[in-house]
Design an enzyme around this catalytic site. Structure first.
Site, PDB file in Angstrom:
ATOM      1  N   HIS A 152     -16.196 -21.407 -53.238  1.00 24.13           N
ATOM      2  CA  HIS A 152     -14.966 -22.028 -53.743  1.00 24.13           C
ATOM      3  C   HIS A 152     -13.864 -20.981 -53.782  1.00 24.13           C
ATOM      4  CE1 HIS A 152     -12.074 -23.767 -56.487  1.00 24.13           C
ATOM      5  NE2 HIS A 152     -12.579 -24.936 -56.148  1.00 24.13           N
ATOM      6  N   GLU A 156     -10.565 -26.990 -48.392  1.00 23.72           N
ATOM      7  CA  GLU A 156      -9.716 -26.925 -49.578  1.00 23.72           C
ATOM      8  C   GLU A 156      -8.625 -25.877 -49.370  1.00 23.72           C
ATOM      9  OE1 GLU A 156     -11.730 -28.451 -53.345  1.00 23.72           O
ATOM     10  OE2 GLU A 156     -12.288 -26.367 -53.150  1.00 23.72           O
TER      11      GLU A 156
HETATM   12  P1  PGA Z   1      -7.897 -29.717 -57.916  1.00 23.38           P
HETATM   13  O1  PGA Z   1      -9.110 -28.695 -57.612  1.00 23.38           O
HETATM   14  O2  PGA Z   1      -8.421 -31.096 -57.618  1.00 23.38           O
HETATM   15  O3  PGA Z   1      -7.587 -29.503 -59.371  1.00 23.38           O
HETATM   16  O4  PGA Z   1      -6.772 -29.327 -57.015  1.00 23.38           O
HETATM   17  C1  PGA Z   1      -9.946 -28.899 -56.503  1.00 23.38           C
HETATM   18  C2  PGA Z   1     -10.993 -27.833 -56.456  1.00 23.38           C
HETATM   19  O5  PGA Z   1     -10.729 -26.700 -56.881  1.00 23.38           O
HETATM   20  O6  PGA Z   1     -12.123 -28.067 -55.998  1.00 23.38           O
END
Ligand code: PGA
Length: 242
Positions: A95, A161
């Site tokens: 992550h 992401e």
């Molecule tokens: P968010 O975070 O939905 O608050 O943007 C997503 C994540 O970090 O997996």
């Protein structure tokens, strides 16, 4: 397989997590094609797994991280074996908060990937570009570098992401996400491909229509059971803005 994953990050104590699950269950979400995962803190795993079993709540638990080493003198770490032992089958790896705040390298994420596979955990590997990379249109080469390090026999679940989108309320344009989805299909096959970054009941509507995208990893909007269920409903029935 379609997924909706609640990444609670470092939120929700055991008591709050139990309340959440009770509320989730009482709202009776209608799920037909989505696998729902909740990623709480390690301390909540045992009590939440007991509630999930006792109340037969249709969610599975997911770890937010594991150690790259098997066992031994690694103070503060939690091993893949420990996660497997409590019946958890999924783990988030790489992550952006792990990469950027805790300096996890591509090499370390690859070791965690191997460790997850050794213990039959299903890895959900996160990747994505930073804002300067996005602004200079170097996303594809940046994510290629992140992904080339991964040497696993089984395709993982991938979660795209963009770092600049996480928690910011900003999302890439739909065509930009589509480009990454196509790039991934051609170059880095996944068992499922997810998107994460500022997914909320408004933004999910358009992103959910992207062909080839299999679900979402959600941070902020997953912290309230009622909002998370709205996401689930939009994902299961695109076009329905309940
Ligand atoms: P968010 O975070 O939905 O608050 O943007 C997503 C994540 O970090 O997996």
């Amino acid at each position: 397989m379609k997924y909706l994953i609640a990444n609670w990050k470092m939120n929700h104590t055991v008591a709050q997590g139990i309340e959440y699950l009770k509320e989730y269950q009482s709202l009776q979400p209608k799920i037909s094609k989505t696998k729902v995962l909740i990623a709480p803190s390690y301390t909540s795993f045992f009590p939440l797994s007991q509630i999930i079993q006792k109340e037969t709540i249709p969610v599975s638990l997911c770890a937010q991280n594991i150690c790259e080493f098997k066992r031994g003198a690694y103070t503060g770490e939690v091993s893949a074996e420990m996660i497997q032992e409590i019946g958890c089958k999924y783990v988030l790896l790489g992550h952006s908060e792990r990469r950027h705040l805790f300096h996890e390298s591509n090499e370390s994420i690859n070791k965690k990937y191997q460790m997850a596979l050794d213990y039959s955990l299903i890895p959900i590997i996160c990747f994505g570009e930073t804002l300067p990379v996005y602004q200079t249109k170097k996303t594809v080469s940046y994510i290629t570098e992140q992904l080339l390090f991964l040497k696993g026999e089984k395709p993982p679940i991938f979660a795209y992401e963009p770092v600049w989108s996480i928690g910011s309320g900003l999302i890439p344009r739909i065509d930009e996400i589509e480009t990454i989805v196509d790039f991934m299909k051609q170059n880095f096959p996944a068992s499922s491909l997810l998107y994460g970054g500022s997914v909320n009941p408004e933004t999910i509507q358009s992103i959910a229509k992207i062909e080839g995208l299999d679900g979402f990893l959600v941070g902020g909007a997953s912290l309230q059971a009622v909002t998370f269920i709205k996401l689930l409903s939009s994902f299961e029935n695109p076009g329905n803005d309940r």
